[in-house]
Scaffold this motif. Structure first.
Motif, mmCIF file in Angstrom:
data_model
loop_
_atom_site.group_PDB
_atom_site.id
_atom_site.type_symbol
_atom_site.label_atom_id
_atom_site.label_comp_id
_atom_site.label_asym_id
_atom_site.label_seq_id
_atom_site.Cartn_x
_atom_site.Cartn_y
_atom_site.Cartn_z
ATOM 1 N N GLY A 87 -11.003 -36.282 -12.974
ATOM 2 C CA GLY A 87 -9.739 -36.991 -13.126
ATOM 3 C C GLY A 87 -8.821 -36.833 -11.923
ATOM 4 O O GLY A 87 -9.234 -36.417 -10.841
ATOM 5 N N LEU A 88 -7.556 -37.173 -12.145
ATOM 6 C CA LEU A 88 -6.562 -37.158 -11.075
ATOM 7 C C LEU A 88 -5.712 -35.909 -11.146
ATOM 8 O O LEU A 88 -5.433 -35.391 -12.225
ATOM 9 C CB LEU A 88 -5.662 -38.392 -11.195
ATOM 10 C CG LEU A 88 -6.335 -39.743 -10.933
ATOM 11 C CD1 LEU A 88 -5.467 -40.874 -11.452
ATOM 12 C CD2 LEU A 88 -6.615 -39.930 -9.458
ATOM 13 N N SER A 89 -5.271 -35.452 -9.998
ATOM 14 C CA SER A 89 -4.333 -34.330 -9.932
ATOM 15 C C SER A 89 -3.027 -34.838 -9.335
ATOM 16 O O SER A 89 -3.040 -35.658 -8.407
ATOM 17 C CB SER A 89 -4.892 -33.210 -9.051
ATOM 18 O OG SER A 89 -6.067 -32.686 -9.622
ATOM 19 N N TRP A 90 -1.929 -34.341 -9.862
ATOM 20 C CA TRP A 90 -0.612 -34.757 -9.363
ATOM 21 C C TRP A 90 -0.221 -33.846 -8.204
ATOM 22 O O TRP A 90 -0.238 -32.630 -8.318
ATOM 23 C CB TRP A 90 0.412 -34.673 -10.500
ATOM 24 C CG TRP A 90 1.821 -34.972 -10.064
ATOM 25 C CD1 TRP A 90 2.902 -34.147 -10.110
ATOM 26 C CD2 TRP A 90 2.304 -36.215 -9.536
ATOM 27 N NE1 TRP A 90 4.012 -34.782 -9.631
ATOM 28 C CE2 TRP A 90 3.680 -36.058 -9.268
ATOM 29 C CE3 TRP A 90 1.693 -37.441 -9.241
ATOM 30 C CZ2 TRP A 90 4.465 -37.081 -8.727
ATOM 31 C CZ3 TRP A 90 2.477 -38.464 -8.704
ATOM 32 C CH2 TRP A 90 3.842 -38.276 -8.459
ATOM 33 N N ASP A 91 0.126 -34.456 -7.056
ATOM 34 C CA ASP A 91 0.479 -33.662 -5.876
ATOM 35 C C ASP A 91 1.594 -34.351 -5.075
ATOM 36 O O ASP A 91 1.323 -35.200 -4.230
ATOM 37 C CB ASP A 91 -0.758 -33.459 -4.992
ATOM 38 C CG ASP A 91 -0.497 -32.445 -3.881
ATOM 39 O OD1 ASP A 91 0.667 -32.063 -3.678
ATOM 40 O OD2 ASP A 91 -1.474 -32.031 -3.221
ATOM 41 N N PRO A 92 2.849 -33.971 -5.343
ATOM 42 C CA PRO A 92 3.960 -34.554 -4.594
ATOM 43 C C PRO A 92 4.383 -33.680 -3.410
ATOM 44 O O PRO A 92 5.515 -33.770 -2.934
ATOM 45 C CB PRO A 92 5.069 -34.612 -5.651
ATOM 46 C CG PRO A 92 4.825 -33.383 -6.480
ATOM 47 C CD PRO A 92 3.336 -33.111 -6.443
ATOM 48 N N SER A 93 3.474 -32.818 -2.926
ATOM 49 C CA SER A 93 3.819 -31.920 -1.825
ATOM 50 C C SER A 93 3.970 -32.693 -0.518
ATOM 51 O O SER A 93 3.367 -33.761 -0.322
ATOM 52 C CB SER A 93 2.736 -30.848 -1.655
ATOM 53 O OG SER A 93 1.528 -31.428 -1.186
ATOM 54 N N LYS A 94 4.738 -32.119 0.383
ATOM 55 C CA LYS A 94 4.938 -32.743 1.689
ATOM 56 C C LYS A 94 3.612 -32.875 2.428
ATOM 57 O O LYS A 94 3.313 -33.922 3.006
ATOM 58 C CB LYS A 94 5.928 -31.921 2.511
ATOM 59 C CG LYS A 94 6.236 -32.535 3.879
ATOM 60 C CD LYS A 94 7.299 -31.743 4.622
ATOM 61 C CE LYS A 94 7.606 -32.393 5.976
ATOM 62 N NZ LYS A 94 8.644 -31.654 6.726
ATOM 63 N N ILE A 97 1.532 -35.783 1.003
ATOM 64 C CA ILE A 97 2.110 -37.101 1.306
ATOM 65 C C ILE A 97 1.886 -37.460 2.777
ATOM 66 O O ILE A 97 1.483 -38.583 3.104
ATOM 67 C CB ILE A 97 3.612 -37.130 0.949
ATOM 68 C CG1 ILE A 97 3.788 -37.043 -0.576
ATOM 69 C CG2 ILE A 97 4.281 -38.399 1.480
ATOM 70 C CD1 ILE A 97 5.211 -36.816 -1.043
ATOM 71 N N MET A 98 2.096 -36.488 3.670
ATOM 72 C CA MET A 98 1.920 -36.735 5.104
ATOM 73 C C MET A 98 0.459 -37.045 5.445
ATOM 74 O O MET A 98 0.166 -37.778 6.391
ATOM 75 C CB MET A 98 2.389 -35.522 5.922
ATOM 76 C CG MET A 98 3.837 -35.123 5.705
ATOM 77 S SD MET A 98 5.042 -36.375 6.194
ATOM 78 C CE MET A 98 5.097 -36.137 7.963
ATOM 79 N N SER A 99 -0.442 -36.508 4.655
ATOM 80 C CA SER A 99 -1.866 -36.763 4.858
ATOM 81 C C SER A 99 -2.287 -38.084 4.206
ATOM 82 O O SER A 99 -3.012 -38.891 4.794
ATOM 83 C CB SER A 99 -2.659 -35.586 4.267
ATOM 84 O OG SER A 99 -3.934 -35.963 3.883
ATOM 85 N N ALA A 100 -1.828 -38.322 2.976
ATOM 86 C CA ALA A 100 -2.244 -39.514 2.222
ATOM 87 C C ALA A 100 -1.775 -40.804 2.874
ATOM 88 O O ALA A 100 -2.461 -41.830 2.803
ATOM 89 C CB ALA A 100 -1.708 -39.425 0.791
ATOM 90 N N VAL A 101 -0.610 -40.771 3.508
ATOM 91 C CA VAL A 101 -0.082 -41.995 4.113
ATOM 92 C C VAL A 101 -1.024 -42.496 5.214
ATOM 93 O O VAL A 101 -1.201 -43.707 5.390
ATOM 94 C CB VAL A 101 1.354 -41.795 4.655
ATOM 95 C CG1 VAL A 101 1.371 -40.930 5.929
ATOM 96 C CG2 VAL A 101 2.023 -43.132 4.934
ATOM 97 N N ASP A 128 12.876 -31.573 -3.260
ATOM 98 C CA ASP A 128 13.415 -31.577 -1.890
ATOM 99 C C ASP A 128 12.304 -31.698 -0.853
ATOM 100 O O ASP A 128 12.460 -32.373 0.168
ATOM 101 C CB ASP A 128 14.239 -30.305 -1.633
ATOM 102 C CG ASP A 128 15.562 -30.319 -2.389
ATOM 103 O OD1 ASP A 128 16.096 -31.427 -2.614
ATOM 104 O OD2 ASP A 128 16.050 -29.249 -2.773
ATOM 105 N N GLU A 129 11.180 -31.062 -1.123
ATOM 106 C CA GLU A 129 10.031 -31.133 -0.216
ATOM 107 C C GLU A 129 9.463 -32.552 -0.186
ATOM 108 O O GLU A 129 9.091 -33.068 0.880
ATOM 109 C CB GLU A 129 8.959 -30.133 -0.696
ATOM 110 C CG GLU A 129 7.764 -30.032 0.214
ATOM 111 C CD GLU A 129 6.691 -29.093 -0.356
ATOM 112 O OE1 GLU A 129 5.515 -29.440 -0.259
ATOM 113 O OE2 GLU A 129 7.047 -28.023 -0.902
#
Length: 302
Positions: A87-94, A97-101, A128-129
């Motif tokens: 399944g999916l994992s939730w990851d709102p870390s900086k 995000i910087m990698s996924a973009v 904030d991160e």
């Protein structure tokens, strides 16, 4: 087609957008739908890295090649697949995000994203991160603006207070009026736009929606949905079908910049686009719709 400013940004989006999740996985058909949308004045395309494991972004990227300057391209981030984990994992870390973009940019075949959205969010996130990541990407010119896709009022409030989001994507329709009490007034006050997804309520409010009421919708029973459909018939005109009436209801709030119904066929796409030319709902019609539907409120999603 009418275009609305997205928040205080320099993005002007068509009032009818295209929710790309329903494009399917066949390249030629997806391209045909996207090209038809652009030809009809729809400039706002919304996808996500999650859809079809990234294939949706790839198909959208291929379809807009050569027409990138005509498009306001939106995608989303926050859900990831971890090897060996189901399944999916939730990851709102900086860091994520910087990698996924970078991966989204590759799949979309572009060097910038017009609107990058957090695909969810909870109060337990390192908010904030997360904001730091979006701000850094904006400074780099990789994204033009950012927003969130959320139906959690408490999360929305935090981003309104702490970030420079220009939009909130939220489910909003005649049958899901939850944003009206808590979310829409706050966003209107702060000049943050709403992108209304699900304006036709998973097809329940479409012309052929009578066959979709059996499972109910949110806190509505099948019987209640049939009654609402029956009463909405009185608002249908030769120039405004039931689904177009539903789309116009979502656009009836000035804070809503765009409604993004999905379309899996050319006929559906054309019909959705024509909602922009259909008569707007009068104050009396809006009041009538509110009298036959529920001002439901958020309970579990906080």
């Amino acid at each position: 087609m009418k275009k609305n400013r997205l928040g205080t940004s320099d993005l002007y989006v068509s009032e009818i957008g295209l929710g790309c999740m329903s494009l399917g996985t066949e390249e030629k058909e997806a391209a045909r739908l996207v090209h038809e949308a652009l030809d009809r004045g729809i400039n706002f395309l919304d996808t996500a890295d999650l859809y079809d494991g990234g294939l949706n972004e790839e198909l959208v990227g291929k379809a807009v090649k050569g027409r990138r300057c005509d498009v306001i391209l939106a995608t989303k981030v926050g859900n990831r697949r971890i090897p060996g984990k189901e399944g999916l994992s939730w990851d709102p870390s900086k860091a994520y995000i910087m990698s996924a973009v970078k991966e989204s940019l590759k799949r979309l075949q572009t060097d910038y994203i017009d609107l990058y959205q957090l695909h969810g969010g909870t109060l337990d996130d390192p908010i904030d991160e997360t904001i730091e990541a979006f701000e850094a990407l904006k400074q780099e010119g990789v994204i033009r603006n950012y927003g969130i896709s959320s139906i959690r009022p408490n999360v929305i409030r935090e981003y309104v207070k702490r970030s420079h989001i220009v939009s909130v994507m939220s489910q909003y329709s005649i049958l899901d009026r939850r944003p009206e009490e808590e979310v829409l007034p706050l966003l209107a006050e702060k000049e943050i736009s709403v992108i209304a997804r699900g304006p036709v309520a998973s097809g329940v409010l479409a012309e052929a929606g009578a066959g979709k009421v059996g499972k109910g919708y949110l806190d509505y029973s099948p019987e209640e949905l049939q009654q609402i459909r029956g009463k909405l018939e009185s608002l249908v005109q030769p120039e405004r079908s039931m689904s177009q009436t539903a789309i116009r209801y979502s656009l009836g709030q000035p804070v809503v910049a765009a409604a993004i119904p999905g379309a899996s066929s050319l006929k559906q796409l054309v019909h959705n686009a024509e909602a922009s030319e259909s008569p707007k709902l009068s104050p009396e019609e809006l009041n009538m719709i509110r009298s036959i539907s529920r001002a439901n409120v958020y309970t579990a999603h906080r």
